[in-house]
Design a protein around this motif. Structure first.
Motif, mmCIF file in Angstrom:
data_model
loop_
_atom_site.group_PDB
_atom_site.id
_atom_site.type_symbol
_atom_site.label_atom_id
_atom_site.label_comp_id
_atom_site.label_asym_id
_atom_site.label_seq_id
_atom_site.Cartn_x
_atom_site.Cartn_y
_atom_site.Cartn_z
ATOM 1 N N LEU A 184 43.262 40.169 43.524
ATOM 2 C CA LEU A 184 42.106 39.674 44.261
ATOM 3 C C LEU A 184 40.845 39.723 43.416
ATOM 4 O O LEU A 184 40.625 40.671 42.663
ATOM 5 N N ALA A 185 40.028 38.706 43.565
ATOM 6 C CA ALA A 185 38.727 38.683 42.910
ATOM 7 C C ALA A 185 37.780 39.583 43.684
ATOM 8 O O ALA A 185 37.768 39.580 44.915
ATOM 9 N N VAL A 186 36.992 40.357 42.946
ATOM 10 C CA VAL A 186 35.972 41.210 43.551
ATOM 11 C C VAL A 186 34.670 40.432 43.491
ATOM 12 O O VAL A 186 34.231 40.003 42.417
ATOM 13 N N LEU A 187 34.064 40.240 44.658
ATOM 14 C CA LEU A 187 32.884 39.390 44.769
ATOM 15 C C LEU A 187 31.718 40.156 45.371
ATOM 16 O O LEU A 187 31.912 40.994 46.253
ATOM 17 N N GLU A 188 30.529 39.838 44.883
ATOM 18 C CA GLU A 188 29.306 40.308 45.532
ATOM 19 C C GLU A 188 28.791 39.137 46.356
ATOM 20 O O GLU A 188 28.666 38.024 45.834
ATOM 21 N N PRO A 189 28.497 39.353 47.641
ATOM 22 C CA PRO A 189 27.992 38.245 48.454
ATOM 23 C C PRO A 189 26.781 37.596 47.782
ATOM 24 O O PRO A 189 25.880 38.279 47.304
ATOM 25 N N GLY A 190 26.816 36.290 47.709
ATOM 26 C CA GLY A 190 25.706 35.542 47.132
ATOM 27 C C GLY A 190 25.791 35.342 45.631
ATOM 28 O O GLY A 190 24.994 34.603 45.061
ATOM 29 N N GLU A 191 26.743 35.990 44.963
ATOM 30 C CA GLU A 191 26.909 35.816 43.517
ATOM 31 C C GLU A 191 27.951 34.734 43.258
ATOM 32 O O GLU A 191 28.960 34.660 43.959
ATOM 33 N N PRO A 192 27.742 33.913 42.236
ATOM 34 C CA PRO A 192 28.630 32.776 42.028
ATOM 35 C C PRO A 192 29.990 33.097 41.418
ATOM 36 O O PRO A 192 30.929 32.326 41.572
ATOM 37 N N GLU A 193 30.125 34.231 40.720
ATOM 38 C CA GLU A 193 31.406 34.499 40.083
ATOM 39 C C GLU A 193 31.873 35.927 40.341
ATOM 40 O O GLU A 193 31.087 36.803 40.709
ATOM 41 N N ALA A 194 33.161 36.130 40.148
ATOM 42 C CA ALA A 194 33.771 37.439 40.367
ATOM 43 C C ALA A 194 33.167 38.466 39.419
ATOM 44 O O ALA A 194 32.848 38.161 38.272
ATOM 45 N N ILE A 195 33.033 39.692 39.920
ATOM 46 C CA ILE A 195 32.523 40.787 39.083
ATOM 47 C C ILE A 195 33.640 41.759 38.717
ATOM 48 O O ILE A 195 33.408 42.755 38.034
ATOM 49 N N GLY A 196 34.848 41.466 39.182
ATOM 50 C CA GLY A 196 35.965 42.339 38.870
ATOM 51 C C GLY A 196 37.249 41.841 39.489
ATOM 52 O O GLY A 196 37.309 40.734 40.036
ATOM 53 N N VAL A 197 38.248 42.691 39.375
ATOM 54 C CA VAL A 197 39.573 42.350 39.884
ATOM 55 C C VAL A 197 40.159 43.578 40.571
ATOM 56 O O VAL A 197 39.921 44.712 40.157
ATOM 57 N N ALA A 198 40.894 43.342 41.648
ATOM 58 C CA ALA A 198 41.579 44.399 42.382
ATOM 59 C C ALA A 198 43.030 43.978 42.561
ATOM 60 O O ALA A 198 43.305 42.820 42.870
ATOM 61 N N ARG A 199 43.935 44.924 42.339
ATOM 62 C CA ARG A 199 45.366 44.647 42.497
ATOM 63 C C ARG A 199 45.948 45.604 43.517
ATOM 64 O O ARG A 199 45.599 46.786 43.542
ATOM 65 N N LEU A 200 46.848 45.099 44.323
ATOM 66 C CA LEU A 200 47.610 45.918 45.252
ATOM 67 C C LEU A 200 49.039 45.410 45.182
ATOM 68 O O LEU A 200 49.291 44.230 45.406
ATOM 69 N N ARG A 201 49.957 46.307 44.806
ATOM 70 C CA ARG A 201 51.363 45.936 44.675
ATOM 71 C C ARG A 201 52.175 46.738 45.679
ATOM 72 O O ARG A 201 52.262 47.960 45.612
ATOM 73 N N VAL A 202 52.767 46.034 46.648
ATOM 74 C CA VAL A 202 53.602 46.650 47.670
ATOM 75 C C VAL A 202 54.957 46.970 47.061
ATOM 76 O O VAL A 202 55.577 46.126 46.403
#
Length: 182
Positions: free
Chosen positions: A68-86
């Motif tokens: 998943l892309a980590v987003l700040e509301p109102g910012e145009p691009e992702a500021i990071g990445v988050a992974r969750l593996r089941v």
């Protein structure tokens, strides 16, 4: 495919797309951001490959990998990445991982991101256990996980092979019945 959107106070999580490759390269291609990851900084084509893998994983049934892309509301691009593996054998358990652009470090966003991943896993996916592994030297990750409510469970010795040799991992976990949405 169900599109993932998870909103927190300062951060949001959304599906990674091809448009996120350059923004995610700012994490995966940065020597500082990858110093505690089990790989050397990645090239732009390598990050594009990870995004392609994430897009394919999003279409899988059942879905086991969430990148998943980590987003700040109102910012145009992702500021990071988050992974969750089941875990395929234990589908009520999942491993998390995360990375933020270095220009966003030191503002408590790691803690917010761990909290958001826990909220996503427990509330949206109905998980019972969520865990993460960190490098023993990654003290900001330790602080983020502990502050977010995860418990340090122990050390797995020589858990990860890195380009620099074997590395131990410190395991942190949260359980659904102990977790509170703070």
């Amino acid at each position: 495919m169900r599109r993932v959107v998870c909103k927190g106070g300062r951060l949001w999580l959304g599906e990674v797309t091809e448009a996120d490759v350059a923004a995610l390269h700012a994490v995966y291609g940065d020597p500082g951001a990858t110093q505690h990851m089990p790989f050397a900084p990645l090239s732009l084509p390598q990050v594009a490959g990870l995004v392609d893998e994430a897009v394919r994983a999003a279409a899988a049934e059942p879905r086991r990998l969430y990148v998943l892309a980590v987003l700040e509301p109102g910012e145009p691009e992702a500021i990071g990445v988050a992974r969750l593996r089941v875990d395929a054998e234990h589908p009520h358990s999942a491993e998390i991982g995360l990375g933020l652009r270095p220009d966003h470090w030191g503002r408590g966003m790691g803690t917010d991101l761990v909290r958001l991943l826990l909220k996503f896993g427990f509330k949206q996916l109905g998980l019972h256990r969520i865990w993460g592994a960190r490098s023993p030297a990654n003290l900001p990750a330790q602080l983020a996980m502990l502050t977010a409510g995860m418990v340090e469970e122990g050390i797995l010795r020589h858990h990860v092979s890195t380009p620099w040799g074997w590395r131990d991992s410190v395991i942190h976990a949260a359980l659904e019945d102990e977790w509170t949405d703070r």
